[in-house]
Motif scaffolding. Structure first.
Motif, PDB file in Angstrom:
ATOM      1  N   LEU A 237       0.823  -1.213   0.000  1.00  0.00           N
ATOM      2  CA  LEU A 237       0.000   0.000   0.000  1.00  0.00           C
ATOM      3  C   LEU A 237       0.858   1.264   0.000  1.00  0.00           C
ATOM      4  CD1 LEU A 237      -2.767  -1.216   2.453  1.00  0.00           C
ATOM      5  CD2 LEU A 237      -3.015  -0.806  -0.005  1.00  0.00           C
ATOM      6  N   HIS A 238       2.166   1.118   0.190  1.00  0.00           N
ATOM      7  CA  HIS A 238       3.104   2.244   0.089  1.00  0.00           C
ATOM      8  C   HIS A 238       2.672   3.461   0.900  1.00  0.00           C
ATOM      9  CE1 HIS A 238       5.842   0.605  -2.945  1.00  0.00           C
ATOM     10  NE2 HIS A 238       4.798   0.035  -3.476  1.00  0.00           N
ATOM     11  N   HIS A 239       2.291   3.210   2.135  1.00  0.00           N
ATOM     12  CA  HIS A 239       1.869   4.289   3.024  1.00  0.00           C
ATOM     13  C   HIS A 239       0.680   5.075   2.523  1.00  0.00           C
ATOM     14  CE1 HIS A 239       6.212   3.603   3.723  1.00  0.00           C
ATOM     15  NE2 HIS A 239       5.763   3.402   4.925  1.00  0.00           N
ATOM     16  N   ALA A 240      -0.079   4.457   1.618  1.00  0.00           N
ATOM     17  CA  ALA A 240      -1.363   5.060   1.267  1.00  0.00           C
ATOM     18  C   ALA A 240      -2.344   4.682   2.368  1.00  0.00           C
ATOM     19  CB  ALA A 240      -1.862   4.541  -0.065  1.00  0.00           C
TER      20      ALA A 240
ATOM     21  N   GLU B  49      13.666  -3.634  -1.298  1.00  0.00           N
ATOM     22  CA  GLU B  49      14.848  -2.815  -1.587  1.00  0.00           C
ATOM     23  C   GLU B  49      14.470  -1.368  -1.879  1.00  0.00           C
ATOM     24  OE1 GLU B  49      18.120  -5.656  -3.922  1.00  0.00           O
ATOM     25  OE2 GLU B  49      16.757  -4.357  -5.034  1.00  0.00           O
ATOM     26  N   PRO B  50      15.272  -0.415  -1.416  1.00  0.00           N
ATOM     27  CA  PRO B  50      15.074   0.968  -1.851  1.00  0.00           C
ATOM     28  C   PRO B  50      15.583   1.087  -3.287  1.00  0.00           C
ATOM     29  CG  PRO B  50      16.982   0.811  -0.413  1.00  0.00           C
ATOM     30  CD  PRO B  50      16.399  -0.558  -0.471  1.00  0.00           C
ATOM     31  N   GLY B  93       8.986   4.497  -2.729  1.00  0.00           N
ATOM     32  CA  GLY B  93      10.069   4.414  -1.755  1.00  0.00           C
ATOM     33  C   GLY B  93      10.785   3.082  -1.685  1.00  0.00           C
ATOM     34  N   GLU B  94      10.075   2.003  -1.909  1.00  0.00           N
ATOM     35  CA  GLU B  94      10.721   0.698  -1.882  1.00  0.00           C
ATOM     36  C   GLU B  94       9.999  -0.242  -2.828  1.00  0.00           C
ATOM     37  OE1 GLU B  94      10.555  -0.665   2.171  1.00  0.00           O
ATOM     38  OE2 GLU B  94       8.489  -1.325   1.976  1.00  0.00           O
ATOM     39  N   ALA B  95      10.741  -1.227  -3.340  1.00  0.00           N
ATOM     40  CA  ALA B  95      10.178  -2.161  -4.310  1.00  0.00           C
ATOM     41  C   ALA B  95       9.105  -3.008  -3.640  1.00  0.00           C
ATOM     42  CB  ALA B  95      11.269  -3.043  -4.884  1.00  0.00           C
ATOM     43  N   ASP B  96       7.946  -3.146  -4.297  1.00  0.00           N
ATOM     44  CA  ASP B  96       6.874  -3.945  -3.716  1.00  0.00           C
ATOM     45  C   ASP B  96       6.828  -5.347  -4.311  1.00  0.00           C
ATOM     46  OD1 ASP B  96       5.050  -3.844  -6.126  1.00  0.00           O
ATOM     47  OD2 ASP B  96       5.167  -1.703  -5.663  1.00  0.00           O
TER      48      ASP B  96
END
Lengths: 241, 241
Positions: A237-240, B49-50, B93-96
Motif C-alpha cells: 500500500l506504500h503508506h497510502a 529494496e530501496p 520508496g521501496e520495491a513492492d
DNA sequence: CGTATTGTTGAGCGTAGTCAAAGTTAGTGG
DNA sequence: CCACTAACTTTGACTACGCTCAACAATACG
C-alpha cells in the motif's frame, strides 16, 4: 469548489507520504467540480468509453470491475471516499474497465483540463496523483497474488484486512474493527470465488471469531487474526494506508 | 549512450501511441547508462529494496513476481526487450515486488536522476513513460480477471496471446506465430496453476493444433484459435501492442 | 403485505491440486 | 566425446477445494 470536509480523507492519505503546502490544498479545493450522485450498482464509467473527465469519490464505495465473455464479474479494486476513481483516464484514450457503485455514491466530477492545469502549477499535487496511480498498480499486483496463489479463506481475509486498514488510514473508521458495506456477491467477485463458496468461507471466519456477519455488511472483529489468515503485509500500500 | 539498435523496440512501441521528435529520441539515446548482464533466474530487483536506479531491458525476458509466505511464486507480468522493468521505482520508496530474469538478460541501468532530468526537459518522453506505467496497471487488471475468472485452458491461451502480440508489436517477432522461451513452471506461476496441471493443459492445446511444445519453449501455431480460447481482446494493452 | 434481492443449505460433481516416480534434455566436467 | 548431473517434463493414482444446481429462508423495501 469542494468543501473542506469532503477533502479530509484525500489530504489525510496524501500527507502520510509527503507534505502539501496550503497553496496546494487550496488549489485542490478550488477545482471546478460538478457533484453527482450514483445509486447502488450504477456504472460511473464503462469499458470502451472515451474518458471525458475525472471523478473524486466523496461518499460511498465504488469498484473497478470487468465482466468476462461468459458473464462473470471480476472486481479489480475498491475505492473509498477520498480516492480518485479514474485518474489514469486523464492520459489513456479509452476506459479499459468499468467503475461501478457498491453503495450509493457521491462524486466530484472534474474536467480533464482542470486536472492538467493544477498538476502544471502545483507539481506536488501532480506528483501525489501520479503516486496514486502507481499505488493502484501495486494493489493490482497484490490482488493477482491473492487470487492466483491463496485459498478462499486467505483471499477473503486479505481483502478484509486491506479495506479496514485503508478505511482507518483515511479517517473513515475509528479503528481497524470496522463495518464493511459489502454483500457476499461483491466479496466473491473480488476474490475470484463463487457466492456459495464465499458464504461458506465467511461462516467459517465468523465461527472462528474473526468477523461478524449481517445483511449486506460484515464487521471486522479480529484484524490481527485476519492478517495471519491472509498473509497480509501492508508494504504494497506504500503508506497510502 | 545506448546504441540505436537496442532502442528500436522501445521507439517502435512508443510511436504506436504518439510521435516523438528527433530531439526526444536523441535525449533517450544519450542517457548515461551502465550495461549489465543477468543469468537466467537471477534477481534484478528484490522486494523491500530501496530503488537506486531504473533499468531498460535490452535483451531477453524478465518478469515481475512475488513469493507468498508458503513459498508459492506468482508472476505478475513479463517484460520483453524495450520495456522498462522498474519505472515506478523512480517515485516509490521501496520495491513492492521482485524482478527476475526468465532468460539470460541484458539491461541498461539508468540513474534515477537522469530519468528525472530527461522527463523535465522532454515532456513527451515523460508522458510516454507515465503512459507505460498506466498500461502496466491495465495489464495487471487483465491478469486479475485471467487468474480470477478463467479456467486453465483460457488462462494459458490468454497469456500466450498477450506475449506473442507484444513481441510482434515490438518488432521482436516477424509474425504472431512466434517462439516463446518459457518453461512450464513459468507459465504455471503466471496463470496461478500448478506445473502438473499446466503440463496437461499444454498437451491439450498441442493436441488441438494451437501450439507446439519443446524443451523450455513453445511455439504459437494458431493465434486466432488461442484468442478464442482465451477470450482475448487487445484493448487492455492500449496500443502498446 | 408482497416482492425482489440477498443469504443459506444440501448433494453431487469436476477442475485442478498433491504426491510420487520415471523419463528427457541440456549442460558440465572429466 | 561420454558420463554424470541438475533441471525440466511427463505420467499415474488419488484427493480436495471450490463449483454447479437447486431449493428454501431471511431481509429490506416499496
Amino acid at each position: 469548489m469542494i468543501d473542506a470536509d469532503a477533502l479530509k480523507p484525500l489530504f489525510r492519505r496524501w500527507e502520510k507520504r509527503s507534505e502539501l503546502s496550503s497553496a496546494d490544498r487550496e488549489a485542490i479545493a478550488a477545482l471546478p467540480v460538478t457533484r453527482r450522485q450514483f445509486p447502488r450498482n450504477a456504472y460511473l464509467v464503462r469499458e470502451g468509453e472515451p474518458p471525458r473527465e475525472c471523478a473524486l469519490l466523496l461518499r460511498g464505495t465504488t469498484c473497478r470491475q470487468k465482466v468476462t465473455v461468459r458473464g462473470a464479474r471480476q472486481i479489480l479494486s475498491f475505492h473509498i471516499a477520498g480516492d480518485f476513481v479514474d485518474l489514469h483516464n486523464c492520459l489513456l484514450g479509452e476506459a479499459d474497465h468499468n467503475v461501478q457503485a457498491i453503495t450509493g455514491a457521491e462524486v466530484a466530477v472534474i474536467p480533464k483540463a482542470a486536472i492538467a492545469d493544477v498538476t502544471l502549477h502545483h507539481p506536488a499535487v501532480g506528483r501525489a496523483m501520479w503516486l496514486d496511480t502507481l499505488i493502484d498498480s501495486s494493489v493490482h499486483r497484490e490482488w493477482v497474488v491473492n487470487v492466483g496463489r491463496r485459498n478462499a479463506r486467505s483471499r477473503i481475509s486479505h481483502l478484509l484486512c486491506e479495506l479496514s486498514l485503508r478505511l482507518q488510514a483515511s479517517g473513515l473508521s475509528e479503528s481497524l474493527s470496522c463495518e464493511l458495506q459489502l454483500n457476499q456477491q461483491d466479496i466473491a467477485d473480488a476474490t475470484g470465488l463463487t457466492d456459495v463458496h464465499t458464504n461458506r468461507t465467511l461462516h467459517a471466519l465468523r465461527r472462528d471469531g474473526l468477523i461478524g456477519l449481517s445483511f449486506r455488511s460484515l464487521k471486522v472483529l479480529d484484524w490481527q487474526g485476519l492478517r495471519n489468515e491472509g498473509e497480509f503485509s501492508e508494504r504494497y500500500l506504500h503508506h497510502a494506508a
